[in-house]
Design a protein around this motif. Structure first.
Motif, PDB file in Angstrom:
ATOM      1  N   ASP A   5      -7.906   4.535  15.461  1.00 39.85           N
ATOM      2  CA  ASP A   5      -8.548   3.258  16.048  1.00 39.85           C
ATOM      3  C   ASP A   5      -9.817   2.754  15.287  1.00 39.85           C
ATOM      4  OD1 ASP A   5      -6.485   3.408  17.944  1.00 39.85           O
ATOM      5  OD2 ASP A   5      -7.966   4.208  19.702  1.00 39.85           O
ATOM      6  N   CYS A   6      -9.660   1.645  14.826  1.00 39.95           N
ATOM      7  CA  CYS A   6     -10.828   0.956  14.268  1.00 39.95           C
ATOM      8  C   CYS A   6     -11.977   0.667  15.321  1.00 39.95           C
ATOM      9  CB  CYS A   6     -10.543  -0.362  13.725  1.00 39.95           C
ATOM     10  SG  CYS A   6      -9.274  -0.507  12.430  1.00 39.95           S
ATOM     11  N   PRO A   7     -13.068   0.920  15.002  1.00 41.72           N
ATOM     12  CA  PRO A   7     -14.314   0.825  15.986  1.00 41.72           C
ATOM     13  C   PRO A   7     -14.804  -0.683  15.923  1.00 41.72           C
ATOM     14  CG  PRO A   7     -15.015   1.565  14.158  1.00 41.72           C
ATOM     15  CD  PRO A   7     -13.581   1.700  13.836  1.00 41.72           C
ATOM     16  N   THR A  33       0.922  -1.068  -0.050  1.00 44.82           N
ATOM     17  CA  THR A  33      -0.093   0.203   0.029  1.00 44.82           C
ATOM     18  C   THR A  33       0.867   1.324   0.018  1.00 44.82           C
ATOM     19  OG1 THR A  33      -1.937  -1.103   1.096  1.00 44.82           O
ATOM     20  CG2 THR A  33      -1.679   1.225   1.420  1.00 44.82           C
ATOM     21  N   ARG A  34       0.655   2.036  -1.004  1.00 46.64           N
ATOM     22  CA  ARG A  34       1.419   3.394  -0.950  1.00 46.64           C
ATOM     23  C   ARG A  34       0.391   4.581  -0.932  1.00 46.64           C
ATOM     24  NH1 ARG A  34       6.706   2.880  -2.643  1.00 46.64           N
ATOM     25  NH2 ARG A  34       6.711   4.878  -1.362  1.00 46.64           N
ATOM     26  N   SER A  35      -0.867   4.561  -1.259  1.00 48.55           N
ATOM     27  CA  SER A  35      -1.887   5.414  -1.107  1.00 48.55           C
ATOM     28  C   SER A  35      -1.543   6.863  -1.960  1.00 48.55           C
ATOM     29  CB  SER A  35      -2.035   6.052   0.457  1.00 48.55           C
ATOM     30  OG  SER A  35      -2.140   4.926   1.347  1.00 48.55           O
ATOM     31  N   ARG A  36      -1.444   6.398  -3.259  1.00 50.50           N
ATOM     32  CA  ARG A  36      -1.287   7.554  -4.300  1.00 50.50           C
ATOM     33  C   ARG A  36      -2.406   7.650  -5.355  1.00 50.50           C
ATOM     34  NH1 ARG A  36       3.674   7.006  -1.311  1.00 50.50           N
ATOM     35  NH2 ARG A  36       5.130   8.820  -2.007  1.00 50.50           N
ATOM     36  N   ALA A  37      -3.469   6.975  -4.998  1.00 48.18           N
ATOM     37  CA  ALA A  37      -4.562   6.931  -5.858  1.00 48.18           C
ATOM     38  C   ALA A  37      -5.152   8.491  -5.802  1.00 48.18           C
ATOM     39  CB  ALA A  37      -5.531   5.949  -5.633  1.00 48.18           C
ATOM     40  N   ALA A  38      -5.600   8.846  -6.999  1.00 44.04           N
ATOM     41  CA  ALA A  38      -6.201  10.327  -7.548  1.00 44.04           C
ATOM     42  C   ALA A  38      -7.362  10.576  -6.415  1.00 44.04           C
ATOM     43  CB  ALA A  38      -6.346  10.548  -8.680  1.00 44.04           C
ATOM     44  N   GLN A  39      -7.667  11.618  -5.990  1.00 47.27           N
ATOM     45  CA  GLN A  39      -9.023  12.040  -5.274  1.00 47.27           C
ATOM     46  C   GLN A  39      -9.640  13.296  -6.211  1.00 47.27           C
ATOM     47  OE1 GLN A  39      -9.605  10.032  -2.635  1.00 47.27           O
ATOM     48  NE2 GLN A  39      -7.588   8.986  -3.424  1.00 47.27           N
ATOM     49  N   PRO A  40     -10.935  12.913  -5.921  1.00 45.51           N
ATOM     50  CA  PRO A  40     -11.782  11.934  -5.158  1.00 45.51           C
ATOM     51  C   PRO A  40     -12.044  10.876  -6.294  1.00 45.51           C
ATOM     52  CG  PRO A  40     -13.233  13.755  -6.177  1.00 45.51           C
ATOM     53  CD  PRO A  40     -11.755  14.553  -6.471  1.00 45.51           C
ATOM     54  N   GLY A  76     -12.737  -5.581   5.628  1.00 43.76           N
ATOM     55  CA  GLY A  76     -13.779  -5.897   6.468  1.00 43.76           C
ATOM     56  C   GLY A  76     -13.703  -5.106   7.760  1.00 43.76           C
ATOM     57  N   ARG A  77     -13.426  -5.471   8.947  1.00 40.06           N
ATOM     58  CA  ARG A  77     -13.363  -4.628  10.191  1.00 40.06           C
ATOM     59  C   ARG A  77     -12.163  -3.653  10.199  1.00 40.06           C
ATOM     60  NH1 ARG A  77     -12.125  -9.195  14.900  1.00 40.06           N
ATOM     61  NH2 ARG A  77      -9.961  -9.121  14.660  1.00 40.06           N
ATOM     62  N   MET A  78     -11.100  -3.838   9.538  1.00 39.97           N
ATOM     63  CA  MET A  78      -9.873  -2.754   9.477  1.00 39.97           C
ATOM     64  C   MET A  78     -10.255  -1.778   8.759  1.00 39.97           C
ATOM     65  SD  MET A  78      -7.671  -4.114  11.012  1.00 39.97           S
ATOM     66  CE  MET A  78      -6.381  -3.129  10.332  1.00 39.97           C
ATOM     67  N   SER A  79     -11.183  -0.866   9.358  1.00 40.09           N
ATOM     68  CA  SER A  79     -11.681   0.176   8.445  1.00 40.09           C
ATOM     69  C   SER A  79     -12.023   1.185   9.398  1.00 40.09           C
ATOM     70  CB  SER A  79     -12.621  -0.167   7.575  1.00 40.09           C
ATOM     71  OG  SER A  79     -12.944   0.891   6.679  1.00 40.09           O
ATOM     72  N   HIS A  80     -12.890   2.242   9.180  1.00 39.89           N
ATOM     73  CA  HIS A  80     -13.243   3.427  10.060  1.00 39.89           C
ATOM     74  C   HIS A  80     -14.368   4.032   9.191  1.00 39.89           C
ATOM     75  CE1 HIS A  80     -13.327   7.601  11.877  1.00 39.89           C
ATOM     76  NE2 HIS A  80     -12.792   6.635  12.945  1.00 39.89           N
ATOM     77  N   TRP A 111      -4.986   4.022   8.637  1.00 38.75           N
ATOM     78  CA  TRP A 111      -4.405   5.389   8.132  1.00 38.75           C
ATOM     79  C   TRP A 111      -5.490   6.103   7.586  1.00 38.75           C
ATOM     80  CZ3 TRP A 111      -2.815   7.790   3.372  1.00 38.75           C
ATOM     81  CH2 TRP A 111      -1.768   8.715   3.645  1.00 38.75           C
ATOM     82  N   VAL A 112      -5.630   7.511   7.948  1.00 42.29           N
ATOM     83  CA  VAL A 112      -7.037   8.244   7.567  1.00 42.29           C
ATOM     84  C   VAL A 112      -6.357   9.718   7.090  1.00 42.29           C
ATOM     85  CG1 VAL A 112      -9.097   9.407   8.164  1.00 42.29           C
ATOM     86  CG2 VAL A 112      -8.815   6.681   8.634  1.00 42.29           C
ATOM     87  N   VAL A 113      -6.618  10.046   6.314  1.00 39.48           N
ATOM     88  CA  VAL A 113      -6.191  11.395   5.802  1.00 39.48           C
ATOM     89  C   VAL A 113      -7.359  12.540   6.117  1.00 39.48           C
ATOM     90  CG1 VAL A 113      -5.781  13.190   4.032  1.00 39.48           C
ATOM     91  CG2 VAL A 113      -4.835  10.881   3.982  1.00 39.48           C
ATOM     92  N   GLY A 114      -7.054  13.353   7.019  1.00 37.52           N
ATOM     93  CA  GLY A 114      -8.083  14.191   7.518  1.00 37.52           C
ATOM     94  C   GLY A 114      -8.614  15.478   6.652  1.00 37.52           C
ATOM     95  N   SER A 115      -9.392  16.311   6.996  1.00 29.22           N
ATOM     96  CA  SER A 115      -9.733  17.375   6.009  1.00 29.22           C
ATOM     97  C   SER A 115      -8.416  18.437   6.248  1.00 29.22           C
ATOM     98  CB  SER A 115     -10.744  18.092   6.991  1.00 29.22           C
ATOM     99  OG  SER A 115     -10.424  18.640   8.197  1.00 29.22           O
ATOM    100  N   ASP A 116      -7.645  18.280   7.077  1.00 28.69           N
ATOM    101  CA  ASP A 116      -6.240  19.355   6.923  1.00 28.69           C
ATOM    102  C   ASP A 116      -5.357  18.611   5.829  1.00 28.69           C
ATOM    103  OD1 ASP A 116      -5.681  16.992   8.276  1.00 28.69           O
ATOM    104  OD2 ASP A 116      -4.576  18.115  10.212  1.00 28.69           O
ATOM    105  N   GLY A 117      -5.587  17.358   5.183  1.00 30.88           N
ATOM    106  CA  GLY A 117      -4.510  16.895   4.469  1.00 30.88           C
ATOM    107  C   GLY A 117      -3.572  16.028   4.733  1.00 30.88           C
TER     108      GLY A 117
END
Length: 375
Positions: free
Chosen positions: A144-146, A27-34, A106-110, A132-138
């Motif tokens: 934590d996973c719920p 995983t390198r998390s470079r996919a274009a957004q949105p 699955g459960r490895m999410s948010h 790993w979650v990118v916030g509104s601040d980029g």
């Protein structure tokens, strides 16, 4: 120079590889957004590493529900298919072969990935893990996973169909095959283990029931991609994320026998890769080999010497390298010539631009494949 086995060709049920060095999924998390769309930068990154005998793509979610990390690519809509097609075209133009790893976390999410809804899982059991979650601040942060929501029985068939569509999409995007991610604490692995699966329906309890979801997914995927061009990744010895199941070894061996009977192209053994991880017992390797007759790929902190040794033992047919491929796009050539390996920048692993991704220099001329380099 190394003995020739690492650089000898490998023919398995689906593909012929010029060498036995596989680029592991990372995983390198470079996919274009949105939209989590593969990009031209990703095409450049993978094409740089086409000297591998086989590239296994980073894990790619089969649906929005399947996502658990920011900026990971999907394979469930037209824009994503078109983006991945640019990647496969670049890899093929460079002489490489590439399969897409199909992923549902699955459960490895948010809830941030699900419009505020809870992630889904076999049972409502928290994984004691972070994503790993990118916030509104980029800025990306580990959160934590719920506790997830347990899937209703009727919902499971819908996820199987998501796998089917994703496999068809991957083939439409030009991949040479697909790999089903059934390891490392993600959804299929969650169904396999008694520690994460407390179901009382046809998908829980006995070994056969806990294997049912994997069976269903494999059947759906092989219907689209063909059995010979389908691989499955399994991780019997991981214990993190609440996955320390006392029955998992017998379950994995039973899965291997079923997959062999179905003619699946390869099994990919994800070994624990942290510093003090347990060694994989030889008796397990022999037991796995006895149950699965086709290609076995192993991955987990291998260097050239360890890779050569496991191939020489006959207990693996190819070795996947992960982290070494990050800063060494010409890794097969470096291994063939004994060239020192560069270190990667850990601060650029997830998210960002070309820095720490597609800007690592080569030490050897770009060639499509390293084969027979030390014959």
């Amino acid at each position: 120079m190394l003995a020739p086995a690492l650089f000898s060709p490998l023919r398995h049920r689906g593909l012929t590889l010029p060498n036995r060095i596989v680029m592991a999924p990372m995983t390198r998390s470079r996919a274009a957004q949105p939209g989590d769309i593969p990009t031209a930068l990703m095409a450049e990154y993978y094409a740089q590493r086409a000297g591998a005998g086989l590239i296994i793509s980073e894990a790619s979610q089969i649906s929005r529900q399947g996502q658990g990390y920011s900026h990971t690519p999907g394979i469930y809509n037209t824009a994503q298919i078109n983006g991945w097609r640019k990647v496969t075209e670049a890899v093929h133009a460079a002489g490489g072969r590439m399969v897409l790893q199909l992923w549902h976390v699955g459960r490895m999410s948010h809830p941030v990935f699900h419009d505020g809804a809870l992630p889904v899982a076999p049972s409502a059991l928290a994984p004691d893990a972070q994503v790993w979650v990118v916030g509104s601040d980029g800025i990306g942060r580990m959160v934590d996973c719920p506790t997830p929501r347990a899937l209703e029985t009727a919902e499971i068939a819908d996820i199987v169909e998501d796998y089917r569509r994703a496999a068809g999409n991957a083939m439409a995007a030009g991949f040479d095959g697909v790999e089903i991610h059934a390891a490392n604490g993600y959804l299929i692995d969650q169904f396999l283990r008694t520690t994460s699966n407390h179901r009382r329906d046809a998908y829980g309890g006995s070994t056969d029931n806990r294997l049912r979801f994997l069976d269903d997914v494999v059947q759906a995927v092989t219907d689209e991609a063909g059995a010979a061009r389908t691989g499955v990744r399994l991780a019997p010895f991981i214990t993190a994320r609440g996955m320390a199941c006392p029955e998992i070894i017998d379950t994995i061996l039973a899965a291997a026998a079923r997959l062999d009977a179905l003619g699946v192209g390869y099994l990919h053994l994800s070994e624990a890769d942290w510093d003090d991880a347990p060694q994989i017992p030889d008796d397990f390797r022999h037991a796995l080999r006895a149950r699965f007759d086709s290609t076995l790929i192993v991955a987990g902190r291998y260097d050239a010497d360890r890779a050569q040794a496991v191939l020489a033992s006959g207990l693996a047919d190819a070795v996947a390298f992960g982290r070494p491929f990050i800063a060494n796009p010409d890794l097969p050539a470096r291994l063939a010539h004994g060239t020192a390996l560069a270190d990667f920048d850990p601060g650029t692993l997830f998210g960002g631009d070309a820095r720490g991704y597609a800007d690592y220099p080569r030490q050897h001329p770009a060639t499509a494949n390293v084969a027979g380099a030390c014959a």
